[in-house]
Design a protein around this motif. Structure first.
Motif, PDB file in Angstrom:
ATOM      1  N   SER A 197      57.512  43.463  20.591  1.00 46.88           N
ATOM      2  CA  SER A 197      57.690  42.038  20.320  1.00 46.88           C
ATOM      3  C   SER A 197      56.504  41.520  19.528  1.00 46.88           C
ATOM      4  N   GLY A 198      56.687  40.371  18.891  1.00 50.92           N
ATOM      5  CA  GLY A 198      55.601  39.816  18.099  1.00 50.92           C
ATOM      6  C   GLY A 198      55.834  38.394  17.674  1.00 50.92           C
ATOM      7  N   ILE A 199      54.754  37.737  17.311  1.00 50.17           N
ATOM      8  CA  ILE A 199      54.780  36.345  16.843  1.00 50.17           C
ATOM      9  C   ILE A 199      53.954  36.246  15.576  1.00 50.17           C
TER      10      ILE A 199
ATOM     11  N   ASP B 259      45.041  36.997   8.428  1.00 51.27           N
ATOM     12  CA  ASP B 259      43.640  36.662   8.691  1.00 51.27           C
ATOM     13  C   ASP B 259      43.198  37.042  10.100  1.00 51.27           C
ATOM     14  N   TYR B 260      44.156  37.038  11.044  1.00 46.46           N
ATOM     15  CA  TYR B 260      43.839  37.365  12.437  1.00 46.46           C
ATOM     16  C   TYR B 260      44.929  38.282  12.983  1.00 46.46           C
ATOM     17  N   LEU B 261      44.492  39.296  13.714  1.00 49.20           N
ATOM     18  CA  LEU B 261      45.425  40.250  14.303  1.00 49.20           C
ATOM     19  C   LEU B 261      45.178  40.326  15.800  1.00 49.20           C
ATOM     20  N   LEU B 262      46.246  40.123  16.572  1.00 52.66           N
ATOM     21  CA  LEU B 262      46.181  40.183  18.026  1.00 52.66           C
ATOM     22  C   LEU B 262      47.040  41.367  18.480  1.00 52.66           C
ATOM     23  N   PRO B 263      46.442  42.545  18.642  1.00 50.19           N
ATOM     24  CA  PRO B 263      47.222  43.754  18.936  1.00 50.19           C
ATOM     25  C   PRO B 263      47.568  43.859  20.421  1.00 50.19           C
ATOM     26  N   PRO B 264      48.536  44.723  20.763  1.00 50.95           N
ATOM     27  CA  PRO B 264      48.766  45.025  22.182  1.00 50.95           C
ATOM     28  C   PRO B 264      47.482  45.582  22.793  1.00 50.95           C
ATOM     29  N   GLN B 265      47.202  45.209  24.034  1.00 50.34           N
ATOM     30  CA  GLN B 265      45.927  45.599  24.624  1.00 50.34           C
ATOM     31  C   GLN B 265      46.147  46.209  26.001  1.00 50.34           C
TER      32      GLN B 265
ATOM     33  N   GLY C 270      40.439  26.203   9.672  1.00 50.42           N
ATOM     34  CA  GLY C 270      41.061  26.090   8.365  1.00 50.42           C
ATOM     35  C   GLY C 270      42.391  26.808   8.287  1.00 50.42           C
ATOM     36  N   PRO C 271      42.973  26.845   7.085  1.00 51.95           N
ATOM     37  CA  PRO C 271      44.277  27.482   6.897  1.00 51.95           C
ATOM     38  C   PRO C 271      44.201  28.996   7.076  1.00 51.95           C
ATOM     39  N   GLY C 272      45.337  29.608   7.407  1.00 53.95           N
ATOM     40  CA  GLY C 272      45.368  31.056   7.568  1.00 53.95           C
ATOM     41  C   GLY C 272      46.622  31.507   8.271  1.00 53.95           C
ATOM     42  N   ARG C 273      46.704  32.819   8.467  1.00 53.38           N
ATOM     43  CA  ARG C 273      47.861  33.425   9.101  1.00 53.38           C
ATOM     44  C   ARG C 273      47.407  34.394  10.191  1.00 53.38           C
ATOM     45  N   ALA C 274      48.183  34.443  11.264  1.00 50.08           N
ATOM     46  CA  ALA C 274      47.868  35.333  12.385  1.00 50.08           C
ATOM     47  C   ALA C 274      49.130  36.043  12.839  1.00 50.08           C
ATOM     48  N   VAL C 275      48.957  37.260  13.302  1.00 56.90           N
ATOM     49  CA  VAL C 275      50.064  38.054  13.834  1.00 56.90           C
ATOM     50  C   VAL C 275      49.654  38.578  15.198  1.00 56.90           C
ATOM     51  N   THR C 276      50.508  38.373  16.190  1.00 52.57           N
ATOM     52  CA  THR C 276      50.274  38.927  17.525  1.00 52.57           C
ATOM     53  C   THR C 276      51.440  39.831  17.898  1.00 52.57           C
ATOM     54  N   VAL C 277      51.123  40.982  18.483  1.00 52.54           N
ATOM     55  CA  VAL C 277      52.126  41.977  18.859  1.00 52.54           C
ATOM     56  C   VAL C 277      51.915  42.363  20.316  1.00 52.54           C
ATOM     57  N   ALA C 278      53.004  42.476  21.052  1.00 50.47           N
ATOM     58  CA  ALA C 278      52.950  42.942  22.437  1.00 50.47           C
ATOM     59  C   ALA C 278      54.002  44.031  22.624  1.00 50.47           C
TER      60      ALA C 278
ATOM     61  N   MET D 292      54.943  51.818  18.035  1.00 55.48           N
ATOM     62  CA  MET D 292      55.770  50.627  18.208  1.00 55.48           C
ATOM     63  C   MET D 292      55.053  49.372  17.707  1.00 55.48           C
ATOM     64  N   ALA D 293      53.742  49.312  17.931  1.00 54.71           N
ATOM     65  CA  ALA D 293      52.962  48.169  17.454  1.00 54.71           C
ATOM     66  C   ALA D 293      52.998  48.083  15.934  1.00 54.71           C
ATOM     67  N   SER D 294      52.826  49.221  15.281  1.00 55.85           N
ATOM     68  CA  SER D 294      52.868  49.254  13.816  1.00 55.85           C
ATOM     69  C   SER D 294      54.243  48.846  13.301  1.00 55.85           C
ATOM     70  N   GLN D 295      55.287  49.330  13.953  1.00 49.40           N
ATOM     71  CA  GLN D 295      56.647  48.971  13.542  1.00 49.40           C
ATOM     72  C   GLN D 295      56.869  47.463  13.631  1.00 49.40           C
ATOM     73  N   MET D 296      56.440  46.862  14.736  1.00 45.39           N
ATOM     74  CA  MET D 296      56.638  45.417  14.894  1.00 45.39           C
ATOM     75  C   MET D 296      55.791  44.638  13.903  1.00 45.39           C
ATOM     76  N   PHE D 297      54.568  45.095  13.645  1.00 41.95           N
ATOM     77  CA  PHE D 297      53.688  44.457  12.668  1.00 41.95           C
ATOM     78  C   PHE D 297      54.385  44.349  11.315  1.00 41.95           C
ATOM     79  N   TRP D 298      54.943  45.482  10.841  1.00 42.61           N
ATOM     80  CA  TRP D 298      55.586  45.476   9.530  1.00 42.61           C
ATOM     81  C   TRP D 298      56.911  44.712   9.553  1.00 42.61           C
ATOM     82  N   GLU D 299      57.607  44.727  10.673  1.00 43.89           N
ATOM     83  CA  GLU D 299      58.859  43.980  10.763  1.00 43.89           C
ATOM     84  C   GLU D 299      58.612  42.482  10.658  1.00 43.89           C
ATOM     85  N   LEU D 300      57.562  42.015  11.315  1.00 44.87           N
ATOM     86  CA  LEU D 300      57.196  40.596  11.205  1.00 44.87           C
ATOM     87  C   LEU D 300      56.846  40.237   9.765  1.00 44.87           C
ATOM     88  N   LEU D 301      55.998  41.052   9.151  1.00 40.88           N
ATOM     89  CA  LEU D 301      55.560  40.761   7.784  1.00 40.88           C
ATOM     90  C   LEU D 301      56.716  40.815   6.794  1.00 40.88           C
ATOM     91  N   ASP D 302      57.569  41.841   6.929  1.00 38.25           N
ATOM     92  CA  ASP D 302      58.694  41.967   6.005  1.00 38.25           C
ATOM     93  C   ASP D 302      59.641  40.779   6.105  1.00 38.25           C
TER      94      ASP D 302
END
Length: 340
Positions: A333-335, A262-268, A316-324, A242-252
């Motif tokens: 879910s994800g941001i 640049d930063y990944l905040l996975p479910p923990q 500095g500039p960058g991108r982050a993805v967080t998934v729960a 489910m985490a992988s699915q949400m990761f790709w859904e956000l990116l797509d």
């Protein structure tokens, strides 16, 4: 008012008392210290309940109000600047009044819309989603988002340690208590990090719950039902997928590639599981933000603790993805966050 973006202005967190390490848990509830280190991977956690006496030392409202105060201070705002409050929790202090309203009262906030979402680990993201929607609709300019849980109040403290199985004791090792808060704004205040996307998906149709936290009233308080139960095999199998699915859904949805994260905040769920979940979300350049090993799985507080650590590291500039992922009835879910 035309609003085209939402921004993360600040994050505040609150953990109760001092950390409880595995050696202390071994003495209090009979957990095997080596088993906790090897199979769970969490080294400490924070409890709002004194496990030695069973006394509740901090309510969820206590923790949430402190976290919210810190978030407001970080953003350079006063209570009167908040137009709306949204809170996500699975463990409110009471069924009524809603904990979000107790927190608002403590902060001195009145005459604004408030919302409390009853949800597990995805509740913090759901609350962010509601806040962002309110901002983009032009209904608010500044929203306070809160997430937190006091899980320890559902754990027994008066029992013979030798009478409990590993399946029952794992909850003492896995979970913790805490709260977090963030300020979202229609204009780039404070940190001024854009929130281009928030997603929530219920995917539990026809699936048995992976976790149940029961609630007892006067009529059934002496029931022999288990208060907290989990299907760990189902959770271990489903959460990485489910985490992988949400990761790709956000990116797509944003047209981002995995190489641009640049930063990944996975479910923990636990220290051990966080590594496995991270591996299911390929982002070769991304730095992983892992806090569960030292703070425990504190439910709706955890995404805010991750975000607080992210802001400490992010320069500095960058991108982050967080998934729960919530395993009670399976919510992913994800941001996505971007600093330009």
């Amino acid at each position: 008012m035309t609003v085209t973006a939402a921004y993360l202005a600040s994050v505040g967190t609150c953990l109760p008392g001092e950390p409880v390490d595995n050696a202390t848990l071994a003495k209090l509830v009979g957990v095997d210290e080596q088993w906790a280190d090897m199979f769970i991977g969490n080294t400490s956690r924070y409890f709002a309940v004194d496990l030695a006496t069973g006394q509740l030392r901090h309510t969820l409202a206590d923790l949430a109000a402190t976290a919210a105060d810190r978030a407001l201070a970080q953003a350079g705002l006063e209570a009167g600047d908040i137009d709306c409050i949204v809170m996500g929790t699975a463990t409110p202090d009471q069924l009524m009044p809603a904990t979000v309203n107790l927190v608002a009262d403590r902060l001195g906030i009145d005459n604004v819309p408030t919302y409390q979402l009853q949800s597990g680990c995805a509740g913090a993201i759901q609350a962010m989603d509601v806040a962002r929607t309110m901002l983009l609709a032009g209904r608010c300019a500044t929203v306070l988002v809160i997430g937190g849980d006091v899980c320890a109040k559902h754990l027994e403290t008066d029992f013979d340690p030798g009478s409990r199985t590993s399946a029952e004791l794992v909850n003492y090792v896995l979970f913790g208590d805490g709260a977090g808060a963030a300020v979202l704004s229609a204009e780039p205040l404070g940190q001024g990090i854009a929130v281009p996307q928030v997603l929530n998906r219920l995917v539990g149709l026809g699936r048995e719950p992976g976790q149940v936290i029961d609630w007892f009233g006067l009529a059934d308080r002496h029931s022999d039902r288990t208060v907290v139960s989990e299907d760990y095999k189902a959770i271990e199998a489903a959460v990485p997928v489910m985490a992988s699915q949400m990761f790709w859904e956000l990116l797509d949805g944003l047209g981002w590639s995995a190489e641009q994260v640049d930063y990944l905040l996975p479910p923990q769920l636990s220290g051990r599981m966080s590594d496995r979940i991270s591996a299911s979300m390929p982002a070769p350049r991304a730095r992983r933000i892992n806090v569960v090993r030292t703070v425990g799985n504190n439910g709706n507080a955890l995404p805010f603790l991750q975000l607080a650590e992210l802001l400490e590291q992010w320069q500095g500039p960058g991108r982050a993805v967080t998934v729960a992922v919530e395993s009670s009835k399976w919510i992913k879910s994800g941001i996505a966050l971007e600093r330009t």
